[in-house]
Write an enzyme that holds these catalytic residues in place. Sequence first.
Site, PDB file in Angstrom:
ATOM      1  N   ARG A 161      51.327  41.209  25.512  1.00  0.00           N
ATOM      2  CA  ARG A 161      52.686  41.720  25.739  1.00  0.00           C
ATOM      3  C   ARG A 161      53.238  42.357  24.472  1.00  0.00           C
ATOM      4  O   ARG A 161      53.923  43.369  24.508  1.00  0.00           O
ATOM      5  CB  ARG A 161      53.596  40.576  26.226  1.00  0.00           C
ATOM      6  CG  ARG A 161      54.927  41.057  26.766  1.00  0.00           C
ATOM      7  CD  ARG A 161      55.669  39.952  27.499  1.00  0.00           C
ATOM      8  NE  ARG A 161      56.057  38.868  26.615  1.00  0.00           N
ATOM      9  CZ  ARG A 161      56.632  37.742  27.022  1.00  0.00           C
ATOM     10  NH1 ARG A 161      56.883  37.555  28.313  1.00  0.00           N
ATOM     11  NH2 ARG A 161      56.966  36.797  26.169  1.00  0.00           N
TER      12      ARG A 161
ATOM     13  N   LYS B  24      59.489  43.483  24.800  1.00  0.00           N
ATOM     14  CA  LYS B  24      60.334  42.542  24.055  1.00  0.00           C
ATOM     15  C   LYS B  24      60.809  43.210  22.763  1.00  0.00           C
ATOM     16  O   LYS B  24      60.403  42.856  21.656  1.00  0.00           O
ATOM     17  CB  LYS B  24      59.549  41.253  23.784  1.00  0.00           C
ATOM     18  CG  LYS B  24      60.419  40.016  23.907  1.00  0.00           C
ATOM     19  CD  LYS B  24      59.598  38.772  24.070  1.00  0.00           C
ATOM     20  CE  LYS B  24      60.363  37.542  23.677  1.00  0.00           C
ATOM     21  NZ  LYS B  24      61.608  37.293  24.427  1.00  0.00           N
TER      22      LYS B  24
ATOM     23  N   GLU C  72      66.884  40.286  36.207  1.00  0.00           N
ATOM     24  CA  GLU C  72      66.649  39.017  35.519  1.00  0.00           C
ATOM     25  C   GLU C  72      67.898  38.651  34.747  1.00  0.00           C
ATOM     26  O   GLU C  72      68.928  39.289  34.880  1.00  0.00           O
ATOM     27  CB  GLU C  72      65.418  39.123  34.612  1.00  0.00           C
ATOM     28  CG  GLU C  72      65.518  40.174  33.520  1.00  0.00           C
ATOM     29  CD  GLU C  72      64.331  40.137  32.563  1.00  0.00           C
ATOM     30  OE1 GLU C  72      63.778  39.060  32.305  1.00  0.00           O
ATOM     31  OE2 GLU C  72      63.970  41.205  32.044  1.00  0.00           O
TER      32      GLU C  72
HETATM   33  C1  PLP Z   1      64.369  39.092  28.915  1.00  0.00           C
HETATM   34  C2  PLP Z   1      63.423  37.961  29.083  1.00  0.00           C
HETATM   35  N1  PLP Z   1      62.931  37.700  30.301  1.00  0.00           N
HETATM   36  C3  PLP Z   1      62.070  36.683  30.518  1.00  0.00           C
HETATM   37  C4  PLP Z   1      61.659  35.850  29.495  1.00  0.00           C
HETATM   38  C5  PLP Z   1      60.712  34.730  29.759  1.00  0.00           C
HETATM   39  O1  PLP Z   1      59.439  35.068  29.326  1.00  0.00           O
HETATM   40  P1  PLP Z   1      58.370  33.967  28.934  1.00  0.00           P
HETATM   41  O2  PLP Z   1      58.137  33.149  30.154  1.00  0.00           O
HETATM   42  O3  PLP Z   1      57.161  34.745  28.564  1.00  0.00           O
HETATM   43  O4  PLP Z   1      58.955  33.170  27.820  1.00  0.00           O
HETATM   44  C6  PLP Z   1      62.168  36.076  28.201  1.00  0.00           C
HETATM   45  C7  PLP Z   1      61.760  35.199  27.101  1.00  0.00           C
HETATM   46  O5  PLP Z   1      60.830  35.511  26.420  1.00  0.00           O
HETATM   47  C8  PLP Z   1      63.049  37.153  27.983  1.00  0.00           C
HETATM   48  O6  PLP Z   1      63.528  37.398  26.764  1.00  0.00           O
END
Ligand code: PLP
Length: 341
Positions: free
Chosen positions: A82, A184, A220
């Site tokens: 990612r 991210k 989300e």
């Molecule tokens: C915007 C966003 N969505 C979803 C997630 C959850 O992702 P993960 O399960 O990989 O921590 C995160 C955290 O990393 C996030 O910042």
Amino acid sequence: MEKKNIDWANIGFGYMPTDYRFVANYKDGAWDEGALTTDANITISECAGVLQYAQTCFEGMKAYTTEDGHIVVFRPDLNASRMADSCRRLEMPVFPEDKFVEAIEEVVKANEAFVPPFGSGATLYIRPYMFGSDAVIGVKPANEYQFRVFTTPVGPYFKEGAKPITIRVSDYDRAAPHGTGHIKAGLNYAMSLYPIMEAHRQGFDENMYLDAATRTKVEETGGANFIFITKDGKVVTPKSNSILPSITRRSLMYVAKEYLGLEVEEREVYFDEVKDFAECGLCGTAAVISPVGKIYDHGNEICFPSGMEEMGPVIKKLYDTLTGIQMGHIEAPEGWIKVIK
Ligand SMILES: Cc1ncc(COP(=O)(O)O)c(C=O)c1O
């Protein structure tokens, strides 16, 4: 290895510097080998790309101690890939994925004394990140970059049991249809600060963002993906190109299907149908799943039948199964648990 004298159960989620961090530098088109350092500070140009044009991205994961005393990390290869996607979208050089996992391993081992013991509920949060480090004044990518990984112990996410939270439908958008919502990038979080503070000021725990183009579909929150449970026990999660592909959510969908035999659907979820779901949860590394009890939408409330006291039954099963896999009580799918020590 003697552990640090820390009140593990009461440390909360804040930055506590640990002894070592990993640093690698990119210059003249290549990454150096990278090394551990004890220096927690960074000196960069006042005109560094990261400071002027926010050329930075990051990852987040946890190391923890399993019941049999191993220190492990959950699926760090997915964080590596990612982060590579984030770098490509931001015109940053990819830090090789195998080297990323090795760096994680090295930093966690070096900070073993800060990895909370089994049963404390605390974990060692791991923060890999990269930024443009040399001077750029015209809007263009930097020439030099730094990749770093630091760790910080964090307390249990749910101190008094997993109480359902209340969220609101946000009037702000998180990500544009062909923007950067799927990576991210630091910039996604800078712009979320005002909406989240406003939500808190109004008494809500989180924002539910809808798709920016039509404002009819669930995206989300600022830091977690949604899962919903239908009244007949199906697990549904929103499909969108502008949400972050949560590693926790992807793992939960696999667990739902392969371990619990549930029907799973990754599809567009219209806000209009949310009122018909039986359970709702937010998934991410921090909490695994935070149950949502209530959604506030401009004067209307959606109250899930699972209520405000505890997790709904299906979400609880998903939570228990995934945390059981992470802690080593339940056999993990091949490659999910990286044993550091
Ligand atoms: C915007 C966003 N969505 C979803 C997630 C959850 O992702 P993960 O399960 O990989 O921590 C995160 C955290 O990393 C996030 O910042």
